[in-house]
Write an enzyme that holds these catalytic residues in place. Structure first.
Site, mmCIF file in Angstrom:
data_model
loop_
_atom_site.group_PDB
_atom_site.id
_atom_site.type_symbol
_atom_site.label_atom_id
_atom_site.label_comp_id
_atom_site.label_asym_id
_atom_site.label_seq_id
_atom_site.Cartn_x
_atom_site.Cartn_y
_atom_site.Cartn_z
ATOM 1 N N ALA A 1 0.832 -1.204 0.000
ATOM 2 C CA ALA A 1 0.000 0.000 0.000
ATOM 3 C C ALA A 1 0.868 1.257 0.000
ATOM 4 O O ALA A 1 0.585 2.218 -0.732
ATOM 5 C CB ALA A 1 -0.946 -0.005 1.195
ATOM 6 N N TYR A 2 1.913 1.255 0.804
ATOM 7 C CA TYR A 2 2.822 2.406 0.861
ATOM 8 C C TYR A 2 3.505 2.599 -0.488
ATOM 9 O O TYR A 2 3.557 3.710 -1.025
ATOM 10 C CB TYR A 2 3.855 2.198 1.969
ATOM 11 C CG TYR A 2 4.844 3.323 2.105
ATOM 12 C CD1 TYR A 2 4.466 4.528 2.693
ATOM 13 C CD2 TYR A 2 6.155 3.184 1.661
ATOM 14 C CE1 TYR A 2 5.364 5.568 2.823
ATOM 15 C CE2 TYR A 2 7.066 4.211 1.794
ATOM 16 C CZ TYR A 2 6.669 5.400 2.378
ATOM 17 O OH TYR A 2 7.568 6.426 2.507
ATOM 18 N N LYS B 1 3.195 5.803 -3.305
ATOM 19 C CA LYS B 1 4.341 6.585 -3.779
ATOM 20 C C LYS B 1 4.480 6.509 -5.299
ATOM 21 O O LYS B 1 4.905 7.463 -5.940
ATOM 22 C CB LYS B 1 5.626 6.149 -3.081
ATOM 23 C CG LYS B 1 5.613 6.417 -1.571
ATOM 24 C CD LYS B 1 5.322 7.880 -1.264
ATOM 25 C CE LYS B 1 5.330 8.146 0.228
ATOM 26 N NZ LYS B 1 5.130 9.557 0.558
ATOM 27 N N VAL C 1 14.550 8.290 7.647
ATOM 28 C CA VAL C 1 14.731 9.360 8.618
ATOM 29 C C VAL C 1 14.227 8.908 9.983
ATOM 30 O O VAL C 1 13.195 8.249 10.090
ATOM 31 C CB VAL C 1 13.987 10.635 8.155
ATOM 32 C CG1 VAL C 1 14.152 11.760 9.164
ATOM 33 C CG2 VAL C 1 14.490 11.079 6.788
ATOM 34 N N THR D 1 12.228 9.343 12.543
ATOM 35 C CA THR D 1 11.004 10.028 12.965
ATOM 36 C C THR D 1 10.097 8.999 13.636
ATOM 37 O O THR D 1 10.443 7.817 13.727
ATOM 38 C CB THR D 1 10.267 10.623 11.747
ATOM 39 O OG1 THR D 1 9.896 9.550 10.868
ATOM 40 C CG2 THR D 1 11.130 11.630 11.001
#
Length: 99
Positions: free
Chosen positions: A24-25, A29, A56, A58
């Site tokens: 899905a990700y 994209k 990153v 996060t």
């Protein structure tokens, strides 16, 4: 005098390096990449690019990634390109990467 659109993308959506993890990700994209290319073609005078900040550290990326300032650098670079800068590109660390 020219506008800028910077789509924050991911190398995970690059067809040149597509894998099976996180479908899905990755698909989201890929769609963002298509939108980047479409807007670059349809918005003369506006530089439209996609930027992958890399992994990153996060809340989403988790521990072990690069500092946020390093990931943000390419995004800020694309947002402040000279008027003769690239459009319709995909970048990481200010360098083009394959779609």
């Amino acid at each position: 005098p020219h506008g800028r659109i910077v789509n924050v993308s991911s190398g995970a959506g690059a067809l040149a390096d597509m894998g099976g993890h996180l479908p899905a990700y990755r698909i989201s994209k890929v769609a963002l990449s298509a939108l980047t290319r479409m807007w670059a073609a349809e918005l003369p005078g506006t530089l439209v690019n996609a930027v992958c900040p890399g992994w990153v550290a996060t809340d989403m990326g988790g521990a072990g990634g690069r500092p946020v300032s390093e990931g943000a650098d390419g995004i800020v670079w694309a947002a402040t390109l000279d008027d003769d800068g690239p459009t319709g590109g995909f970048f990481r660390d200010r360098q083009p990467i394959p779609w």
